[in-house]
Write a protein that holds these residues in place. Sequence first.
Motif, PDB file in Angstrom:
ATOM      1  N   LYS A 380      12.263   3.450 -14.012  1.00 53.02           N
ATOM      2  CA  LYS A 380      11.892   3.851 -15.374  1.00 53.02           C
ATOM      3  C   LYS A 380      10.600   4.654 -15.423  1.00 53.02           C
ATOM      4  O   LYS A 380      10.474   5.590 -16.209  1.00 53.02           O
ATOM      5  N   TYR A 381       9.632   4.258 -14.591  1.00 50.04           N
ATOM      6  CA  TYR A 381       8.307   4.864 -14.695  1.00 50.04           C
ATOM      7  C   TYR A 381       8.007   5.726 -13.469  1.00 50.04           C
ATOM      8  O   TYR A 381       7.981   5.222 -12.346  1.00 50.04           O
ATOM      9  N   PRO A 382       7.775   7.018 -13.685  1.00 51.61           N
ATOM     10  CA  PRO A 382       7.365   7.856 -12.547  1.00 51.61           C
ATOM     11  C   PRO A 382       5.943   7.516 -12.124  1.00 51.61           C
ATOM     12  O   PRO A 382       5.237   6.757 -12.801  1.00 51.61           O
ATOM     13  N   ASN A 383       5.531   8.086 -11.017  1.00 54.15           N
ATOM     14  CA  ASN A 383       4.166   7.882 -10.502  1.00 54.15           C
ATOM     15  C   ASN A 383       3.859   6.396 -10.295  1.00 54.15           C
ATOM     16  O   ASN A 383       2.813   5.894 -10.697  1.00 54.15           O
ATOM     17  N   THR A 384       4.816   5.714  -9.674  1.00 51.89           N
ATOM     18  CA  THR A 384       4.705   4.272  -9.452  1.00 51.89           C
ATOM     19  C   THR A 384       4.676   3.967  -7.956  1.00 51.89           C
ATOM     20  O   THR A 384       5.383   4.605  -7.169  1.00 51.89           O
ATOM     21  N   ALA A 385       3.875   2.998  -7.579  1.00 51.94           N
ATOM     22  CA  ALA A 385       3.837   2.557  -6.179  1.00 51.94           C
ATOM     23  C   ALA A 385       3.333   1.120  -6.122  1.00 51.94           C
ATOM     24  O   ALA A 385       2.661   0.643  -7.041  1.00 51.94           O
ATOM     25  N   LEU A 386       3.685   0.442  -5.052  1.00 51.88           N
ATOM     26  CA  LEU A 386       3.133  -0.883  -4.805  1.00 51.88           C
ATOM     27  C   LEU A 386       1.682  -0.741  -4.357  1.00 51.88           C
ATOM     28  O   LEU A 386       1.292   0.268  -3.769  1.00 51.88           O
ATOM     29  N   ILE A 450       0.576  -4.969   2.440  1.00 51.67           N
ATOM     30  CA  ILE A 450       1.043  -4.844   1.067  1.00 51.67           C
ATOM     31  C   ILE A 450       0.492  -5.990   0.232  1.00 51.67           C
ATOM     32  O   ILE A 450       0.436  -7.134   0.690  1.00 51.67           O
ATOM     33  N   HIS A 451       0.056  -5.692  -0.961  1.00 55.99           N
ATOM     34  CA  HIS A 451      -0.472  -6.688  -1.886  1.00 55.99           C
ATOM     35  C   HIS A 451       0.646  -7.641  -2.305  1.00 55.99           C
ATOM     36  O   HIS A 451       1.826  -7.293  -2.301  1.00 55.99           O
ATOM     37  N   ALA A 452       0.257  -8.852  -2.677  1.00 52.39           N
ATOM     38  CA  ALA A 452       1.252  -9.882  -3.021  1.00 52.39           C
ATOM     39  C   ALA A 452       2.180  -9.458  -4.143  1.00 52.39           C
ATOM     40  O   ALA A 452       3.349  -9.847  -4.158  1.00 52.39           O
ATOM     41  N   GLY A 453       1.714  -8.658  -5.093  1.00 46.80           N
ATOM     42  CA  GLY A 453       2.611  -8.306  -6.201  1.00 46.80           C
ATOM     43  C   GLY A 453       2.140  -7.154  -7.052  1.00 46.80           C
ATOM     44  O   GLY A 453       2.777  -6.816  -8.047  1.00 46.80           O
ATOM     45  N   GLY A 454       1.006  -6.522  -6.693  1.00 46.34           N
ATOM     46  CA  GLY A 454       0.445  -5.470  -7.532  1.00 46.34           C
ATOM     47  C   GLY A 454       1.287  -4.210  -7.544  1.00 46.34           C
ATOM     48  O   GLY A 454       1.760  -3.747  -6.513  1.00 46.34           O
ATOM     49  N   ILE A 455       1.465  -3.644  -8.749  1.00 46.59           N
ATOM     50  CA  ILE A 455       2.168  -2.377  -8.932  1.00 46.59           C
ATOM     51  C   ILE A 455       1.267  -1.457  -9.744  1.00 46.59           C
ATOM     52  O   ILE A 455       0.648  -1.880 -10.723  1.00 46.59           O
ATOM     53  N   THR A 463      -0.204  10.663  -5.473  1.00 45.85           N
ATOM     54  CA  THR A 463      -0.557  11.383  -4.245  1.00 45.85           C
ATOM     55  C   THR A 463      -1.744  12.322  -4.445  1.00 45.85           C
ATOM     56  O   THR A 463      -2.195  12.946  -3.493  1.00 45.85           O
ATOM     57  N   TYR A 464      -2.268  12.433  -5.647  1.00 47.05           N
ATOM     58  CA  TYR A 464      -3.566  13.077  -5.811  1.00 47.05           C
ATOM     59  C   TYR A 464      -4.663  12.245  -5.145  1.00 47.05           C
ATOM     60  O   TYR A 464      -5.722  12.757  -4.791  1.00 47.05           O
ATOM     61  N   TYR A 465      -4.401  10.948  -4.988  1.00 46.56           N
ATOM     62  CA  TYR A 465      -5.430  10.018  -4.543  1.00 46.56           C
ATOM     63  C   TYR A 465      -5.115   9.338  -3.214  1.00 46.56           C
ATOM     64  O   TYR A 465      -6.013   8.791  -2.582  1.00 46.56           O
ATOM     65  N   THR A 466      -3.872   9.359  -2.796  1.00 49.75           N
ATOM     66  CA  THR A 466      -3.491   8.659  -1.567  1.00 49.75           C
ATOM     67  C   THR A 466      -2.135   9.135  -1.084  1.00 49.75           C
ATOM     68  O   THR A 466      -1.291   9.552  -1.888  1.00 49.75           O
ATOM     69  N   PRO A 476       7.565   2.621  -1.970  1.00 52.87           N
ATOM     70  CA  PRO A 476       6.329   3.358  -1.692  1.00 52.87           C
ATOM     71  C   PRO A 476       5.100   2.517  -2.001  1.00 52.87           C
ATOM     72  O   PRO A 476       5.025   1.838  -3.029  1.00 52.87           O
ATOM     73  N   THR A 477       4.117   2.579  -1.107  1.00 56.15           N
ATOM     74  CA  THR A 477       2.923   1.739  -1.218  1.00 56.15           C
ATOM     75  C   THR A 477       1.686   2.585  -0.972  1.00 56.15           C
ATOM     76  O   THR A 477       1.636   3.349   0.000  1.00 56.15           O
ATOM     77  N   VAL A 478       0.691   2.454  -1.845  1.00 57.34           N
ATOM     78  CA  VAL A 478      -0.549   3.219  -1.669  1.00 57.34           C
ATOM     79  C   VAL A 478      -1.284   2.720  -0.438  1.00 57.34           C
ATOM     80  O   VAL A 478      -1.071   1.604   0.017  1.00 57.34           O
ATOM     81  N   GLN A 479      -2.176   3.557   0.082  1.00 61.52           N
ATOM     82  CA  GLN A 479      -2.844   3.237   1.341  1.00 61.52           C
ATOM     83  C   GLN A 479      -4.197   2.564   1.160  1.00 61.52           C
ATOM     84  O   GLN A 479      -4.934   2.391   2.131  1.00 61.52           O
ATOM     85  N   TRP A 480      -4.517   2.177  -0.079  1.00 59.51           N
ATOM     86  CA  TRP A 480      -5.755   1.427  -0.280  1.00 59.51           C
ATOM     87  C   TRP A 480      -5.477   0.182  -1.109  1.00 59.51           C
ATOM     88  O   TRP A 480      -4.362  -0.056  -1.556  1.00 59.51           O
ATOM     89  N   ASP A 481      -6.515  -0.616  -1.344  1.00 61.43           N
ATOM     90  CA  ASP A 481      -6.335  -1.938  -1.932  1.00 61.43           C
ATOM     91  C   ASP A 481      -6.746  -1.984  -3.399  1.00 61.43           C
ATOM     92  O   ASP A 481      -7.067  -0.960  -4.013  1.00 61.43           O
ATOM     93  N   MET A 482      -6.757  -3.193  -3.969  1.00 65.53           N
ATOM     94  CA  MET A 482      -7.031  -3.387  -5.390  1.00 65.53           C
ATOM     95  C   MET A 482      -8.451  -2.962  -5.765  1.00 65.53           C
ATOM     96  O   MET A 482      -8.687  -2.500  -6.881  1.00 65.53           O
TER      97      MET A 482
END
Length: 1001
Positions: A380-386, A450-455, A463-466, A476-482
Amino acid sequence: MFLNVHSQYSLRYGTMEIETLIKEARARNIHQMVLTDINNSTGCMEFIRLCRKEGTDHEDKHGTFWPAYDIKPIIGIEFRRDHKLLYIGIAKNKEGMKELNDFLTHHNLNELPLPDKPFQFNNAFVIYPYKNNMALAENEYLGVRANELNKIAGKSLDTVKDKLVVFHPVTVKDKVEYRLHNYLVAIGLNTVLGKLTEEDVCQKDEVLIPEDELKEKFISYDFIVSNTQKLLDSCCMDEYVFGKKNKKTFTTGAENDLKLLTELAMKGLAYRYGLDNDVALKRIKNELKVISELDFCAYFLITWDIVKYAMEERGFYHVGRGSGANSIVAYCLKITDVDPIALDLYFERFLNHKRSSPPDFDIDFSWDERPEIQKYIFQKYPNTALLGTMSSFKDKAIIREIGKVMGLPKNEIDDFTDPTKERFNTNNPTFNKILAIHTYMNNMPNQRSIHAGGILIGEEPLTYYTALDLPPKGLPTVQWDMYEAEAIGLDKYDILSQRGIGHIREAVQLVHKNKQIAIDIHDFKSFKDDPKLNAQLRAGTPIGCFYIESPAMRQLLKKLQCEDYLTLVAASSIIRPGVASSGMMKMYIQSYHNPKGVKYLSEVMEQQLGETFGIMVYQEDVIKVCCHYAGLDFADADILRRGMSGKYRKKVEFEKLEQRFFSCAKALGRDEETTKEVWRQISSFAGFSFSKAHSASFAVESYQSLFLKTYYPKEFMVAVLNNYGGFYQRWVYVHALQRTGAEVHLPCVNHSDDVVNITGNKAYLGFIGVQGLENRLIALIPQERKQNGNYIDLEDLIKRTNLSLEQSLILIRIGALRFMGKSKKELLWEVYNYLGNKTKPMPGKELFHLPSKEYVLPNLDTHLVEDAYQELELLGFPISLSMFDLLKTEYRGDILAKDLEKQEGKIVKLLGNFVCDKTVYTIKNTKMWFGTFIDNEGDFFDTTHFPNNNPIYPFKGKGCYLILGKVVLDFGVPSIEVLKFAKLPIVDNPVFITNSKPLKI
């Protein structure tokens, strides 16, 4: 001049933190450099932020905000394949960084190897290691090291003169870190130091040096320096301005978002409170005002949309918890089931104008339903990653890793990690060398996870940021943390899972199927006042119920004589390490039973913490004390809250506040000794504590489980088993199911499903859990039976399921073919005759059934003990007999668990079936243990094992133990301080007894 700088985020390669890199650059008067970590962009945003020079930001004439820097940060990525350098990508601007991240993301998500040449970038440069005769595009360059200048000496450079740039990689800080780098690379390659080659490690000169010194190396090739400077000057990261980056709107605009959120809240108000509740209405209006002013309407609406999809379209059950449960808007939107008015929860803990960190909702779904929720969000939502996370090198793991790359034998490494041999290790030069390396390596990033549940749901592409990874989750999962997400301006949505929700969901379904009763499991108001549920709480018998079934929690419930929701909310928090380890849990129980005898530390503590008898139980309590006792503002109190809950990557701010706390308290005239005790209690929360809303959410779920266990115990325990239990091993829940009065049967091919089923009073264990049984058969046997009818005999079963001899033996030995009226030994004879020496029969339906030839067998003895041994082997626990029935001795102890309360101070002897244990460390750093057992009548009891009376580890696995010990009562709850302790032998397996007579049981 520095186009290729590595940080620690070049995992198992680079040695310097980004902060250290910048510090070293400033010390050498370096004013620009390019961070290019290997196959990741984890540190790029952090690098930009830390390079900023304070106090010199400005706006241009168009009102655009531009940050200023004392070091100009430029970012990029170094691309490697099989640990070999391919090329370096350097972003000209924000769009260029997106191009580099998109390129790496494409290969990560599609699991493709990086190519020899990258895509054509429009806003990024590409630097290749120096090679001859290489065709280059307009944005491509060749990097030449100072020690490679001899390769171009005397050659015509007309065709590449404008393409040569200075290549001086930076990987380590100094000679010591070069050695550390070697260890890291060896760990990454899983090899010993002696096998590393020159190509595996960086060159020794890959350190930061003053720019003038670097330029001096290229003095004969000033055009290379000029090319490099021109490249650097054309790069600019000023477009990166950090602030809110979440999806901004849910509808077509902010006004429509507020309108929709208001409509939903008012509709929920009628459902939760009725329209005539002025207190709730006023609070909703106040919350909506803050939510709107802080631009969180879309955040609430997206969370509502996720929950709405789960509830209405999929029929999924969820639990909304965390600080989000402080919000009445969240309560009215059914994001949570916690009433913030009834519990006096303040919204400001969740969202306020001064809050320095973003809020988030914690939404739990069943363990097997969360993937579908995640799929919905991504579709449903673009620009989404774990959300990602970063694991680091820690303690004993470092010693093991270093030991392996040094080539040490396993037993020596084991000795180095054994605390009991510490005094011998300290005299070992090898161990001291490992410790020296450990000092540098401790807490260094090790690998992305991968974080326990963060989206994350962004307004623009992430991908402007990671770059994005593809971990085992397949999303897809970002390469940095919370922490980095928060710094950038991305607020996470926590979509979590737990098995407790699965218990509740399946129990409700089973009750509806078996009893045609529809349960409104959200009717919490009726549950919390039910005397039968509260009686179970008081008795401490909630086995299978979410969060309240562990030994420690059961004991706490009994000590408190807990029989209401608010007490359970408090219990859910005081069981946490922060409260329990400080001694405040014991103080709370004493105060709970004698509220008139409470002595408050100060009048402020009485005013603010009267509900919890002057004891800090919740995170909110710490904030109250910091604000009202010491006079800290809400922002500082919020930092303290985050520090105590482990949500700060670094505890510097937390430590600084200690001095501030004391100085502010002194300024207010607080007594110094009282202040020390107040701070001691605050600092004890550094382990972990719950917000009140979080505890309240857990307590709601506990009551829902308790309702099902109380009124529909058989269906509930089946649901617990089918969702893989909870705190205890599987046999404990089978035992609990038997105690409900259900007839628990072994798996049967004509009655069992893949999971446990129950009809009326009969429950059949499922095929899941039978050791060695193939997954194919676990699903096929019940599916084939339901489609084409019951199995007639062994031959019919084999033909319809294509059973192998090995799988047939498992089914026979577990008793799954007992419906045939033949003993296991007869069936074993038959299956060997049928499958042992000929081609396997073809599966499928037969036109005519030809019966196989029957043989007359001699009488074959059957032993229940033999059956029990087979069940132990294939299920992990016996059903035909209990563990007590299998004992060689007929002695069952002098006393039972139910009689312990009357034996305070006496030495008793009793038998217990081992359930579980917990190891803890004493103040003297010696081990002690707590054990949990079930007696011969099925009741639980607990033991304490002090180190002076027990060996290094007293327990010897599952089975029954003879226990001699002293009965002690703690707030009326008995336990046994063990003096002597021994595991009892069981009877021998008749299979291994020759010339034996049938055993009598």
